[in-house]
Each structure stands twice: as C-alpha cells, then as structure tokens.
Design a protein around this motif. Structure first.
Motif, PDB file in Angstrom:
ATOM      1  N   HIS A 117       0.833  -1.202   0.000  1.00 25.55           N
ATOM      2  CA  HIS A 117       0.000   0.000   0.000  1.00 25.55           C
ATOM      3  C   HIS A 117       0.866   1.249   0.000  1.00 25.55           C
ATOM      4  N   ALA A 118       1.931   1.250   0.824  1.00 28.65           N
ATOM      5  CA  ALA A 118       2.831   2.405   0.875  1.00 28.65           C
ATOM      6  C   ALA A 118       3.459   2.671  -0.482  1.00 28.65           C
ATOM      7  N   VAL A 119       3.924   1.619  -1.133  1.00 34.06           N
ATOM      8  CA  VAL A 119       4.551   1.776  -2.449  1.00 34.06           C
ATOM      9  C   VAL A 119       3.536   2.274  -3.478  1.00 34.06           C
ATOM     10  N   SER A 120       2.311   1.784  -3.399  1.00 37.35           N
ATOM     11  CA  SER A 120       1.294   2.188  -4.376  1.00 37.35           C
ATOM     12  C   SER A 120       0.990   3.683  -4.298  1.00 37.35           C
ATOM     13  N   LEU A 121       1.102   4.257  -3.099  1.00 39.93           N
ATOM     14  CA  LEU A 121       0.821   5.682  -2.933  1.00 39.93           C
ATOM     15  C   LEU A 121       1.824   6.556  -3.674  1.00 39.93           C
ATOM     16  N   ALA A 122       3.009   6.024  -3.893  1.00 44.70           N
ATOM     17  CA  ALA A 122       4.078   6.824  -4.493  1.00 44.70           C
ATOM     18  C   ALA A 122       4.010   6.883  -6.010  1.00 44.70           C
ATOM     19  N   GLU A 123       3.046   6.217  -6.614  1.00 44.02           N
ATOM     20  CA  GLU A 123       2.939   6.276  -8.082  1.00 44.02           C
ATOM     21  C   GLU A 123       2.815   7.719  -8.550  1.00 44.02           C
ATOM     22  N   GLN A 124       2.141   8.529  -7.761  1.00 41.87           N
ATOM     23  CA  GLN A 124       1.925   9.930  -8.118  1.00 41.87           C
ATOM     24  C   GLN A 124       3.231  10.726  -8.167  1.00 41.87           C
ATOM     25  N   ALA A 125       4.276  10.236  -7.496  1.00 44.24           N
ATOM     26  CA  ALA A 125       5.547  10.963  -7.441  1.00 44.24           C
ATOM     27  C   ALA A 125       6.419  10.715  -8.659  1.00 44.24           C
ATOM     28  N   LEU A 126       6.069   9.732  -9.480  1.00 39.87           N
ATOM     29  CA  LEU A 126       6.894   9.384 -10.637  1.00 39.87           C
ATOM     30  C   LEU A 126       6.495  10.198 -11.863  1.00 39.87           C
ATOM     31  N   ALA A 127       7.479  10.566 -12.655  1.00 43.92           N
ATOM     32  CA  ALA A 127       7.195  11.196 -13.939  1.00 43.92           C
ATOM     33  C   ALA A 127       6.636  10.146 -14.899  1.00 43.92           C
ATOM     34  N   GLU A 128       5.928  10.599 -15.920  1.00 46.87           N
ATOM     35  CA  GLU A 128       5.279   9.672 -16.841  1.00 46.87           C
ATOM     36  C   GLU A 128       6.275   8.781 -17.570  1.00 46.87           C
ATOM     37  N   ASP A 129       7.490   9.273 -17.778  1.00 45.44           N
ATOM     38  CA  ASP A 129       8.467   8.497 -18.546  1.00 45.44           C
ATOM     39  C   ASP A 129       9.373   7.638 -17.669  1.00 45.44           C
ATOM     40  N   GLU A 130       9.104   7.569 -16.368  1.00 44.59           N
ATOM     41  CA  GLU A 130       9.903   6.710 -15.491  1.00 44.59           C
ATOM     42  C   GLU A 130       9.374   5.284 -15.568  1.00 44.59           C
ATOM     43  N   GLU A 131      10.164   4.409 -16.165  1.00 40.58           N
ATOM     44  CA  GLU A 131       9.746   3.027 -16.350  1.00 40.58           C
ATOM     45  C   GLU A 131      10.026   2.158 -15.132  1.00 40.58           C
ATOM     46  N   PHE A 132      10.884   2.633 -14.239  1.00 44.95           N
ATOM     47  CA  PHE A 132      11.191   1.874 -13.033  1.00 44.95           C
ATOM     48  C   PHE A 132      11.591   2.833 -11.929  1.00 44.95           C
ATOM     49  N   PHE A 133      11.644   2.321 -10.710  1.00 48.58           N
ATOM     50  CA  PHE A 133      11.946   3.158  -9.550  1.00 48.58           C
ATOM     51  C   PHE A 133      12.547   2.279  -8.463  1.00 48.58           C
ATOM     52  N   GLY A 134      13.125   2.908  -7.479  1.00 47.64           N
ATOM     53  CA  GLY A 134      13.714   2.175  -6.369  1.00 47.64           C
ATOM     54  C   GLY A 134      12.841   2.227  -5.130  1.00 47.64           C
ATOM     55  N   VAL A 135      12.985   1.222  -4.298  1.00 52.72           N
ATOM     56  CA  VAL A 135      12.399   1.217  -2.954  1.00 52.72           C
ATOM     57  C   VAL A 135      13.522   0.861  -1.991  1.00 52.72           C
ATOM     58  N   MET A 136      13.712   1.690  -0.981  1.00 52.43           N
ATOM     59  CA  MET A 136      14.734   1.432   0.028  1.00 52.43           C
ATOM     60  C   MET A 136      14.083   1.483   1.405  1.00 52.43           C
ATOM     61  N   LEU A 137      14.140   0.373   2.123  1.00 53.16           N
ATOM     62  CA  LEU A 137      13.551   0.327   3.452  1.00 53.16           C
ATOM     63  C   LEU A 137      14.525   0.952   4.442  1.00 53.16           C
ATOM     64  N   PRO A 138      14.096   1.967   5.192  1.00 53.58           N
ATOM     65  CA  PRO A 138      15.027   2.684   6.069  1.00 53.58           C
ATOM     66  C   PRO A 138      15.522   1.860   7.245  1.00 53.58           C
ATOM     67  N   ASP A 139      14.860   0.741   7.549  1.00 52.89           N
ATOM     68  CA  ASP A 139      15.348  -0.140   8.618  1.00 52.89           C
ATOM     69  C   ASP A 139      16.613  -0.886   8.201  1.00 52.89           C
ATOM     70  N   ASP A 140      16.865  -0.996   6.896  1.00 52.26           N
ATOM     71  CA  ASP A 140      17.973  -1.801   6.397  1.00 52.26           C
ATOM     72  C   ASP A 140      19.131  -0.926   5.934  1.00 52.26           C
ATOM     73  N   LEU A 141      20.271  -1.099   6.562  1.00 60.44           N
ATOM     74  CA  LEU A 141      21.511  -0.523   6.050  1.00 60.44           C
ATOM     75  C   LEU A 141      22.263  -1.633   5.334  1.00 60.44           C
ATOM     76  N   VAL A 142      22.489  -1.465   4.045  1.00 57.50           N
ATOM     77  CA  VAL A 142      23.166  -2.463   3.224  1.00 57.50           C
ATOM     78  C   VAL A 142      24.554  -1.931   2.907  1.00 57.50           C
ATOM     79  N   LEU A 143      25.566  -2.638   3.379  1.00 58.16           N
ATOM     80  CA  LEU A 143      26.946  -2.172   3.265  1.00 58.16           C
ATOM     81  C   LEU A 143      27.801  -3.182   2.511  1.00 58.16           C
ATOM     82  N   PRO A 144      28.825  -2.741   1.771  1.00 53.93           N
ATOM     83  CA  PRO A 144      29.042  -1.337   1.424  1.00 53.93           C
ATOM     84  C   PRO A 144      27.972  -0.839   0.459  1.00 53.93           C
ATOM     85  N   SER A 145      27.816   0.472   0.371  1.00 47.07           N
ATOM     86  CA  SER A 145      26.808   1.023  -0.519  1.00 47.07           C
ATOM     87  C   SER A 145      27.222   0.774  -1.967  1.00 47.07           C
TER      88      SER A 145
END
Length: 306
Positions: A117-145
């Motif tokens: 549901h959270a991800v679905s709300l963000a569709e409005q934030a994407l430009a029309e020509d964005e074919e893909f996007f990232g999701v990063m969960l703030p609880d997870d630090l993945v190292l090295p970046s």
C-alpha cells in the motif's frame, strides 16, 4: 531499449510511516528514522545511498504525525548562521548536507496498510516516462553502498524488476523471506539469479535456497498494476511480495543481485546497537576510544559471569 531503461534510478521510495513501537518510549516524540547512527540519522544514510545511485527524488511515505522527517531535510538558517559565525565549518557542512543531497517529497499514508500500500501511494511521485523506480527500506543498512547501481545494471541487461539478496547459512533461513531461483544460464553474472518465487520464513529443510530478501528493490512500473490486482491479506495489509509474485506468474522477469557485504537492521534495538558500534568503530574520531572502551566493558562482563 529506451534511454530510461539504460539510465540510473531517478526516484527512490522510502516507506517511513511506521510507529516505531520497538523503540518506545523514545519514539513517542522522535521518529525512528531520525535516531542517530553515531551522529547521522538513518534517514540521511538512506538519502545518501539513494543519491549515490543517481536518484534525484526521495519519495518519503510518512504518517500525519511524523512530519519531523521532512523537516530534517529543510535548511536551518539560524543554526547555520551561528555555526558560521563561530567558525564551526565542519558542523555547518553536516547540518547542510541532508538538504543538499536529494529532493525530498512527502506522501502521507493515513493508516499502516502494508508495504505494498505504501509503495502504491508513491505512483503519483513518478514522472510519466519513469519506467522503473527504487524502494529502500530505512530499517535496512546495506553495506558497502553501491548495490542499487549494480541492480540498475542488471535491470538494463534483463529488464523487469531486480531485488537485493544476501546469502545466509542454512540454519538462518527461517528468519527471512527466501528466494526460489533458477540455476544460472551460461554467461549469466555470478551474482545474478532469475527468481521463480518466494517463500516466507521456511523451515531450513524446506527452503528453496539460502538467498534471502533485504530492503532494496528496483521495480518495474508494472508493479503498480499488480498492486491494484492483488487482494489485502492479514490485517487488511497489501503486501509488496504478493505483487512481485503476480509479476512472476504473469511472465515478467524478476532477478536478484546477491550482495556480498553486510546488513544492519535499524528496525529494532538488537540491530540498531550493533550498527552504532560498527559505525562508531570506523569513525576516525570516536573509533579508537570506542575500541578501548568496548574491550574494557567486555572484560568486565566476562569477569562478572565467570
């Protein structure tokens, strides 16, 4: 293949509407995402990683009572002026850094209805020509970046969606969502597998692999269509993994990148404390003292339990 398909991710979605109940009472007034890892809040570490991956926009899913997260990315003229007048230029740079990293956009989630549901709300934030996007969960630090850049390369080669995975010992798979993957084809990179499906927290003997999910996703825009098709599960929550499963069933390519690094879980004190220790030991100022102090504390505890 379009230019967008070959480019880096432009928008990263950060779900940050949770209540932070495992950190109560601290999170009564301070959002979990603003708790510092040494001296830098987790949300800034996430923003920095997104910016390093090429993202221009950070779409932060917030709750109505968690506006402090967005305020953190604003400028602080009074504080900045004071620091400048006192010649505290290192601190001044730190204060300004978050506002200079990336363009944050707030999207409110009135009720916690699941990651999907959270991800679905963000569709409005994407430009029309964005074919893909990232999701990063703030609880997870993945190292090295850098894993998001690698995921973008895999997306450019195979299309579809790309998820981050870690390889864990077999006796630990029951703590995670586990990927069911195909054997690699000749010429496939050593760190890439195509995904058949996912199994949530299986018993070790029933696990299809020891590749487990962590909080980094590079998702094809088609996932929004899948999110509209799936039905809510327990508690009325819409699960992102259900939408990804549907994409797989419909023939959309989904791959994992096996990240050879480490992960810290900032979502609970048991993971947050080691993250602070790890970052503290690497800190040029605090590291030497922390190392000596930890050695003394460990010796005291060993003496107490002897």
């Amino acid at each position: 293949m379009t230019q967008q398909s070959r480019s880096s991710v432009r928008t990263v979605i950060v779900p940050a509407a949770g209540m932070g109940t495992r950190f109560l009472p601290a999170t009564k007034t301070v959002p979990k995402e603003l708790l510092p890892v040494v001296d830098t809040p987790g949300i800034e570490l996430i923003a920095e990683e997104a910016a390093q991956a090429g993202a221009e926009k950070l779409a932060v899913i917030t709750a109505p009572n968690k506006q402090e997260i967005m305020e953190y990315f604003q400028s602080f003229p009074g504080l900045e002026k004071t620091l400048e007048e006192r010649g505290r230029f290192e601190q001044l740079h730190k204060v300004r850094h978050a506002a200079e990293l990336i363009h944050p956009v707030a999207i409110e989630q009135d009720q916690p209805l699941g990651l999907g549901h959270a991800v679905s709300l963000a569709e409005q934030a994407l430009a029309e020509d964005e074919e893909f996007f990232g999701v990063m969960l703030p609880d997870d630090l993945v190292l090295p970046s850098g894993v998001m850049e690698r995921m973008s390369q895999v997306r450019a080669r195979y299309g579809g969606s790309v998820l981050c995975a870690f390889e864990v010992p077999e006796d630990e798979v029951s703590n995670y969502g586990v990927f069911d993957v195909y054997d690699p084809e000749p010429g496939d990179p050593e760190d890439v597998r195509r995904v058949k499906g996912m199994v949530e927290k299986p018993e070790p003997a029933e696990a299809p692999s020891n590749f487990v999910a962590t909080g980094r996703y590079l998702l094809d825009r088609e996932v929004f269509t899948a999110l509209r098709k799936i039905t809510p599960g327990k508690g009325g929550e819409l699960q992102l993994t259900d939408a990804i499963e549907l994409l797989i069933q419909e023939g959309h390519p989904v791959h994992i990148v096996i990240h050879r690094g480490k992960r810290h879980d900032l979502g609970n004190p048991g993971g947050y404390i080691p993250a602070c220790v790890d970052f503290g030991l690497s800190h040029p100022v605090y590291g030497p003292l922390l190392r000596r102090t930890l050695s003394r504390i460990l010796a005291e505890h060993e003496s107490d339990t002897a």
